[in-house]
Design a protein around this motif. Structure first.
Motif, PDB file in Angstrom:
ATOM      1  N   ARG A 107       0.779  -1.088   0.099  1.00 13.61           N
ATOM      2  CA  ARG A 107       0.020   0.002  -0.090  1.00 13.61           C
ATOM      3  C   ARG A 107       0.757   1.252   0.128  1.00 13.61           C
ATOM      4  O   ARG A 107       0.468   2.066  -0.783  1.00 13.61           O
ATOM      5  CB  ARG A 107      -0.976  -0.086   1.230  1.00 13.61           C
ATOM      6  CG  ARG A 107      -1.861   1.180   1.196  1.00 13.61           C
ATOM      7  CD  ARG A 107      -2.634   1.189   2.552  1.00 13.61           C
ATOM      8  NE  ARG A 107      -3.653   2.285   2.453  1.00 13.61           N
ATOM      9  CZ  ARG A 107      -4.316   2.728   3.550  1.00 13.61           C
ATOM     10  NH1 ARG A 107      -4.438   1.749   4.628  1.00 13.61           N
ATOM     11  NH2 ARG A 107      -5.067   3.767   3.527  1.00 13.61           N
ATOM     12  N   PHE A 110       1.688   2.104  -3.229  1.00 16.69           N
ATOM     13  CA  PHE A 110       0.621   2.599  -4.271  1.00 16.69           C
ATOM     14  C   PHE A 110       0.163   4.069  -3.937  1.00 16.69           C
ATOM     15  O   PHE A 110      -0.307   4.770  -4.855  1.00 16.69           O
ATOM     16  CB  PHE A 110      -0.636   1.651  -4.073  1.00 16.69           C
ATOM     17  CG  PHE A 110      -0.517   0.119  -4.462  1.00 16.69           C
ATOM     18  CD1 PHE A 110       0.252   0.036  -5.520  1.00 16.69           C
ATOM     19  CD2 PHE A 110      -1.338  -0.846  -4.010  1.00 16.69           C
ATOM     20  CE1 PHE A 110       0.616  -1.421  -5.863  1.00 16.69           C
ATOM     21  CE2 PHE A 110      -1.239  -2.030  -4.508  1.00 16.69           C
ATOM     22  CZ  PHE A 110      -0.418  -2.381  -5.491  1.00 16.69           C
ATOM     23  N   TYR A 122       4.913   6.203 -12.244  1.00 19.49           N
ATOM     24  CA  TYR A 122       4.128   5.083 -12.214  1.00 19.49           C
ATOM     25  C   TYR A 122       4.277   4.287 -13.707  1.00 19.49           C
ATOM     26  O   TYR A 122       4.534   2.927 -13.738  1.00 19.49           O
ATOM     27  CB  TYR A 122       2.660   5.359 -12.381  1.00 19.49           C
ATOM     28  CG  TYR A 122       1.542   4.269 -12.877  1.00 19.49           C
ATOM     29  CD1 TYR A 122       1.102   3.446 -11.863  1.00 19.49           C
ATOM     30  CD2 TYR A 122       1.145   4.217 -14.213  1.00 19.49           C
ATOM     31  CE1 TYR A 122       0.479   2.375 -12.251  1.00 19.49           C
ATOM     32  CE2 TYR A 122       0.360   3.288 -14.548  1.00 19.49           C
ATOM     33  CZ  TYR A 122      -0.112   2.343 -13.557  1.00 19.49           C
ATOM     34  OH  TYR A 122      -0.824   1.323 -13.811  1.00 19.49           O
ATOM     35  N   MET A 177      -8.067   3.765  -4.552  1.00 10.47           N
ATOM     36  CA  MET A 177      -7.068   4.187  -3.568  1.00 10.47           C
ATOM     37  C   MET A 177      -7.824   5.249  -2.539  1.00 10.47           C
ATOM     38  O   MET A 177      -7.802   5.206  -1.258  1.00 10.47           O
ATOM     39  CB  MET A 177      -5.782   4.707  -4.186  1.00 10.47           C
ATOM     40  CG  MET A 177      -4.766   3.914  -4.598  1.00 10.47           C
ATOM     41  SD  MET A 177      -3.888   3.081  -3.322  1.00 10.47           S
ATOM     42  CE  MET A 177      -3.383   4.179  -2.322  1.00 10.47           C
TER      43      MET A 177
END
Length: 234
Positions: A107, A110, A122, A177
């Motif tokens: 996480r 991310f 990314y 997210m």
């Protein structure tokens, strides 16, 4: 006592071990190069001997994680008794399962990759992962060509095109997210699943198959990802 001199690859591996520990625990943005140096027990010169930046460390770490994931799928990739479509669907199913299991740990990464303005980072990370996965996917597609099951002119181009579809989920995953752990989670999961189902149809058509032949996504996968994003990191 003389200082122990370790082989370069061992030092590089220790740096990646430190990066994995710190990126997963603190998050990528909250980890500095000095943190990596201190955790790995290196000098600043030792760090820059292996990597030019923290971003380059992240790329190398993603490559290593992708390689480890593919190693876990060796039985699927190399099993002699699977036809190409069964191999592809089993590969995708196992890959989804691993993603769900890994999301809570990753996480912190991310949160960085899906922040506004981080699209370049990314895409760099996505390219690092693709470099590992694309040749393996191409091998499955080539098997399908040899079996006259997949109607594609070039297995490698087909594999790269399919993997590039993942980048098209950027907006939906970023929304997921932000929605994780909120009242918006259900709608974000529905949107992400719709995107993935559409991509599944695209994959069928790239391979010259009837719609629904490739098990690109399964019910509940998008929600499982969002629930994983809502879990606190260990």
């Amino acid at each position: 006592m003389a200082r122990q001199i370790k082989p370069a690859e061992q030092r590089r591996g220790e740096l990646l071990d430190s990066a994995q520990a710190l990126f997963f625990e603190r998050g990528y943005d909250k980890t500095t190069v000095n943190d990596l140096i201190q955790h790995a027990g290196l000098s600043k010169g030792g760090f820059y001997h292996h990597f030019s930046s923290k971003e380059e460390v992240l790329e190398a770490l993603v490559e290593r994680l992708a390689s480890a994931s593919m190693a876990e799928l060796k039985d699927v990739l190399e099993g002699p008794d699977l036809d190409a479509l069964t191999r592809l669907n089993t590969f995708l199913s196992r890959a989804r399962q691993m993603k769900v299991e890994q999301v809570p740990q990753m996480r912190g990464l991310f949160e960085t990759l899906f922040q506004p303005g981080n699209q370049v980072l990314y895409h760099r990370i996505n390219a690092a992962s693709m470099a590992v996965v694309s040749p393996l996917l191409a091998r499955i597609i080539e098997q399908g060509r040899q079996e006259d099951r997949f109607d594609v002119p070039d297995a490698h181009m087909a594999a790269e095109t399919i993997l590039h579809l993942g980048a098209a989920t950027y907006r939906s995953v970023a929304k997921a997210m932000n929605a994780a752990g909120t009242d918006e989670a259900d709608s974000a999961a529905d949107e992400l699943e719709q995107v993935l189902r559409f991509q599944g149809v695209v994959v069928d058509r790239i391979l010259g198959l009837a719609d629904g032949s490739v098990d690109y996504v399964e019910a509940g996968f998008a929600r499982a990802i969002i629930d994983g994003l809502a879990e606190p990191r260990n």
